[in-house]
Design a protein around this motif. Structure first.
Motif, PDB file in Angstrom:
ATOM      1  N   PRO A  45       0.823  -1.218   0.000  1.00 21.30           N
ATOM      2  CA  PRO A  45       0.000   0.000   0.000  1.00 21.30           C
ATOM      3  C   PRO A  45       0.858   1.271   0.000  1.00 21.30           C
ATOM      4  CG  PRO A  45       0.104  -0.894   2.212  1.00 21.30           C
ATOM      5  CD  PRO A  45       0.881  -1.838   1.351  1.00 21.30           C
ATOM      6  N   TRP A  46       1.152   1.782  -1.189  1.00 24.90           N
ATOM      7  CA  TRP A  46       2.022   2.955  -1.286  1.00 24.90           C
ATOM      8  C   TRP A  46       1.419   4.169  -0.567  1.00 24.90           C
ATOM      9  CZ3 TRP A  46       6.739   4.197  -1.787  1.00 24.90           C
ATOM     10  CH2 TRP A  46       7.116   5.494  -2.143  1.00 24.90           C
ATOM     11  N   ASP A  47       0.108   4.298  -0.579  1.00 21.50           N
ATOM     12  CA  ASP A  47      -0.536   5.447   0.070  1.00 21.50           C
ATOM     13  C   ASP A  47      -0.211   5.500   1.557  1.00 21.50           C
ATOM     14  OD1 ASP A  47      -1.628   6.261  -2.277  1.00 21.50           O
ATOM     15  OD2 ASP A  47      -3.600   5.355  -1.929  1.00 21.50           O
ATOM     16  N   GLU A  48       0.018   4.340   2.184  1.00 22.12           N
ATOM     17  CA  GLU A  48       0.395   4.321   3.596  1.00 22.12           C
ATOM     18  C   GLU A  48       1.911   4.379   3.764  1.00 22.12           C
ATOM     19  OE1 GLU A  48      -1.517   1.645   6.322  1.00 22.12           O
ATOM     20  OE2 GLU A  48      -3.115   1.209   4.891  1.00 22.12           O
TER      21      GLU A  48
ATOM     22  N   LEU B  26       7.420  -1.285  -5.354  1.00 23.22           N
ATOM     23  CA  LEU B  26       8.627  -2.032  -5.012  1.00 23.22           C
ATOM     24  C   LEU B  26       9.865  -1.392  -5.629  1.00 23.22           C
ATOM     25  CD1 LEU B  26       7.183  -5.618  -5.429  1.00 23.22           C
ATOM     26  CD2 LEU B  26       7.986  -4.605  -3.294  1.00 23.22           C
ATOM     27  N   GLN B  27       9.742  -0.929  -6.858  1.00 26.69           N
ATOM     28  CA  GLN B  27      10.892  -0.278  -7.487  1.00 26.69           C
ATOM     29  C   GLN B  27      11.243   1.027  -6.781  1.00 26.69           C
ATOM     30  OE1 GLN B  27      10.395   0.066 -11.740  1.00 26.69           O
ATOM     31  NE2 GLN B  27       9.927  -2.112 -11.993  1.00 26.69           N
ATOM     32  N   ALA B  28      10.217   1.742  -6.317  1.00 26.67           N
ATOM     33  CA  ALA B  28      10.470   2.987  -5.586  1.00 26.67           C
ATOM     34  C   ALA B  28      11.180   2.703  -4.268  1.00 26.67           C
ATOM     35  CB  ALA B  28       9.154   3.722  -5.332  1.00 26.67           C
ATOM     36  N   LEU B  29      10.754   1.656  -3.555  1.00 21.55           N
ATOM     37  CA  LEU B  29      11.406   1.285  -2.297  1.00 21.55           C
ATOM     38  C   LEU B  29      12.843   0.850  -2.540  1.00 21.55           C
ATOM     39  CD1 LEU B  29       8.514  -0.709  -0.562  1.00 21.55           C
ATOM     40  CD2 LEU B  29       9.468   1.475   0.211  1.00 21.55           C
ATOM     41  N   ALA B  30      13.053   0.056  -3.596  1.00 25.44           N
ATOM     42  CA  ALA B  30      14.411  -0.386  -3.921  1.00 25.44           C
ATOM     43  C   ALA B  30      15.288   0.798  -4.289  1.00 25.44           C
ATOM     44  CB  ALA B  30      14.377  -1.404  -5.048  1.00 25.44           C
ATOM     45  N   GLY B  31      14.712   1.735  -5.054  1.00 26.74           N
ATOM     46  CA  GLY B  31      15.472   2.917  -5.443  1.00 26.74           C
ATOM     47  C   GLY B  31      15.890   3.759  -4.256  1.00 26.74           C
TER      48      GLY B  31
ATOM     49  N   TRP C 298      16.621  -8.602  -2.887  1.00 25.65           N
ATOM     50  CA  TRP C 298      16.322  -7.800  -4.076  1.00 25.65           C
ATOM     51  C   TRP C 298      17.504  -7.874  -5.035  1.00 25.65           C
ATOM     52  CZ3 TRP C 298      12.364  -5.292  -6.331  1.00 25.65           C
ATOM     53  CH2 TRP C 298      12.663  -4.384  -7.351  1.00 25.65           C
ATOM     54  N   PRO C 299      17.291  -8.078  -6.334  1.00 25.17           N
ATOM     55  CA  PRO C 299      15.992  -8.233  -6.995  1.00 25.17           C
ATOM     56  C   PRO C 299      15.582  -9.698  -7.235  1.00 25.17           C
ATOM     57  CG  PRO C 299      17.660  -7.800  -8.639  1.00 25.17           C
ATOM     58  CD  PRO C 299      18.375  -7.839  -7.317  1.00 25.17           C
ATOM     59  N   GLN C 300      16.524 -10.672  -7.007  1.00 27.88           N
ATOM     60  CA  GLN C 300      16.290 -12.043  -7.462  1.00 27.88           C
ATOM     61  C   GLN C 300      15.054 -12.686  -6.806  1.00 27.88           C
ATOM     62  OE1 GLN C 300      19.190 -10.862  -6.396  1.00 27.88           O
ATOM     63  NE2 GLN C 300      20.547 -10.981  -8.191  1.00 27.88           N
ATOM     64  N   ALA C 301      14.787 -12.383  -5.544  1.00 31.32           N
ATOM     65  CA  ALA C 301      13.698 -13.050  -4.823  1.00 31.32           C
ATOM     66  C   ALA C 301      12.361 -12.319  -4.955  1.00 31.32           C
ATOM     67  CB  ALA C 301      14.063 -13.195  -3.347  1.00 31.32           C
ATOM     68  N   TYR C 302      12.306 -11.318  -5.817  1.00 33.28           N
ATOM     69  CA  TYR C 302      11.063 -10.564  -6.038  1.00 33.28           C
ATOM     70  C   TYR C 302      10.568 -10.899  -7.445  1.00 33.28           C
ATOM     71  CZ  TYR C 302      11.979  -7.886  -1.807  1.00 33.28           C
ATOM     72  OH  TYR C 302      12.172  -7.506  -0.499  1.00 33.28           O
ATOM     73  N   THR C 303       9.627 -11.842  -7.518  1.00 32.34           N
ATOM     74  CA  THR C 303       9.187 -12.380  -8.804  1.00 32.34           C
ATOM     75  C   THR C 303       7.704 -12.116  -9.045  1.00 32.34           C
ATOM     76  OG1 THR C 303      10.801 -14.163  -8.539  1.00 32.34           O
ATOM     77  CG2 THR C 303       9.107 -14.466 -10.217  1.00 32.34           C
ATOM     78  N   CYS C 304       7.363 -11.777 -10.266  1.00 32.04           N
ATOM     79  CA  CYS C 304       5.972 -11.515 -10.641  1.00 32.04           C
ATOM     80  C   CYS C 304       5.209 -12.829 -10.865  1.00 32.04           C
ATOM     81  CB  CYS C 304       5.918 -10.710 -11.945  1.00 32.04           C
ATOM     82  SG  CYS C 304       6.800  -9.141 -11.870  1.00 32.04           S
TER      83      CYS C 304
END
Length: 434
Positions: A343-346, A373-378, A386-392
């Motif tokens: 929840p990015w809003d929170e 997730l990309q914003a948090l990683a950035g 990150w990033p290998q264990a974050y799969t779609c």
């Protein structure tokens, strides 16, 4: 000088050949299976702050006469640098131990450790009446001795020393009970680690009776035989100074109707791997660290305004708990749940949040899902994995991709915001052409 050292550190004297080895850089000396012939190598340990003795049977020294040292020896003992002594893989006659311990009162040894030892017989502990030792930390790991329940008289003889002890560790020693009298002797104890024993629900109430462990701050009951959440809570409610409690790896059955109050002083609470299917309230409002990882939680509905670290990995959560209930949160671990989006809003309003770990979840890599997730990683907030264990997992066109690979742009993520103004321009141009 050599005689005094052998009396103080001579629990390592054995029949087999051996010697001591000093690591000058670490000020650490280790002695293996000392014999009469090699005992002089103890001299190497003089510069060490930590001395270890491993291996042997001390029964041959059970009649060793030990008298009080003269003033010159006392002065020498007091000048030794050693602060920690460890005895391992030993058969220890208690009567010899009782004699040798008296010599510790002339040293500055602060920590005493027994590992893989068998204590045999009964010592003459009345010689310790009124005796104070500098030892503040006492540890037993994988030891065998007579049951503590039969030690009341011994405890009374040792009370002058044990009453000043600050840290006590008894782990992997088949401990089944702690007598009430024991807790009352430890008047200054701050930390008690009795993990990996056989303590059950019924043995806790007597152990933590009125007046027992009045200064206790940290208690580890990790991996015992505890089964009742309510009974454990009731047993510990008198520990008014308790700040750190570890109940992990006990299979706790929870009664939802329980209203037991944990000590309000509690700051750190570890309930990981306890088989809980829900979070029972109330929890102390002062909690700063809560670990409920490796359980069976479907939801978490808590409001803890002082919470800073929340660990919920390896549960069955389908959504992130309402983060606005934890305004001071700086660490959030949610690995290996069933969460599809964050929840990015929170999240964006949590100014203290620094460490987020959500690897191993089935992510929906829509623009919003991947974008968070990309914003948090950035921002450097995503932890290990990150990033290998974050799969779609979805949508189908990104299935199997890592979240990092998903293209996220204004054109792709918000086509309506781009197409609407374009349509307006085209309409205006059409009107102008008329």
């Amino acid at each position: 000088m050599t005689v005094a050292l052998l009396l103080l550190l001579g629990l390592g004297l054995l029949e087999a050949e051996g010697r001591c080895f000093l690591n000058r850089t670490q000020e650490h000396c280790v002695c293996y299976s000392l014999s009469q012939e090699s005992a002089s190598s103890i001299i190497q340990c003089l510069p060490a702050t930590v001395v270890e003795f491993w291996g042997g049977d001390l029964e041959r020294y059970i009649d060793l006469p030990i008298s009080d040292p003269d003033p010159s020896i006392i002065e020498t003992l007091n000048s030794l640098l050693v602060r920690k002594i460890l005895f391992g893989d030993l058969l220890v006659p208690e009567i010899l131990l009782a004699r040798v311990l008296r010599f510790l009162s002339y040293t500055q040894v602060e920590e005493l450790v027994f590992e893989n030892c068998v204590f045999e017989g009964r010592g003459n502990w009345d010689e310790m009446d009124g005796q104070r030792l500098p030892v503040l930390s006492l540890s037993f790991h994988n030891v065998t001795s007579a049951p503590l329940t039969s030690r009341q008289q011994d405890l009374s003889h040792l009370s002058s020393w044990l009453g000043t002890l600050q840290d006590l560790v008894i782990t992997s020693s088949h401990l089944t009970s702690l007598p009430c009298a024991l807790g009352r002797v430890f008047r200054a104890l701050r930390s008690l680690d009795i993990a990996q024993n056989s303590l059950g629900d019924e043995s806790l109430m007597p152990a933590f009776c009125e007046g027992a462990f009045p200064q206790l701050r940290l208690l580890s009951l990790h991996r015992n035989n505890l089964t009742s959440y309510h009974k454990v809570c009731e047993s510990l409610r008198l520990l008014s100074e308790l700040q750190d409690l570890d109940l992990s790896q006990n299979k706790l059955l929870a009664d939802p109707s329980s209203s037991c109050q944990w000590p309000v002083s509690l700051r750190i609470f570890n309930l990981s791997n306890t088989g809980l299917v829900e979070v029972l309230t109330p929890l102390p409002p002062s909690l700063e660290v809560l670990d409920m990882s490796c359980n069976h939680l479907h939801t978490v509905d808590l409001s803890l305004s002082n919470l800073k670290k929340l660990f919920l990995s390896q549960n069955v959560l389908q959504a992130v708990p309402s983060i606005q209930n934890y305004p001071l949160l700086d660490t959030l671990h949610l690995e290996n749940n069933s969460i599809t989006e964050l929840p990015w809003d929170e999240l964006k309003f949590l100014e203290h949040l620094r460490d987020v770990a959500v690897a191993g979840n089935p992510f929906n890599c829509s623009c919003s899902g991947a974008g968070v997730l990309q914003a948090l990683a950035g921002g450097g907030h995503l932890g290990q994995g990150w990033p290998q264990a974050y799969t779609c997992v979805s949508p189908p066109r990104y299935q199997g991709w890592t979240v990092q690979e998903v293209p996220v742009s204004a054109m792709q993520c918000n086509r309506a915001a781009v197409i609407a103004p374009l349509c307006v321009v085209l309409v205006l141009l059409g009107v102008a052409g008329l």
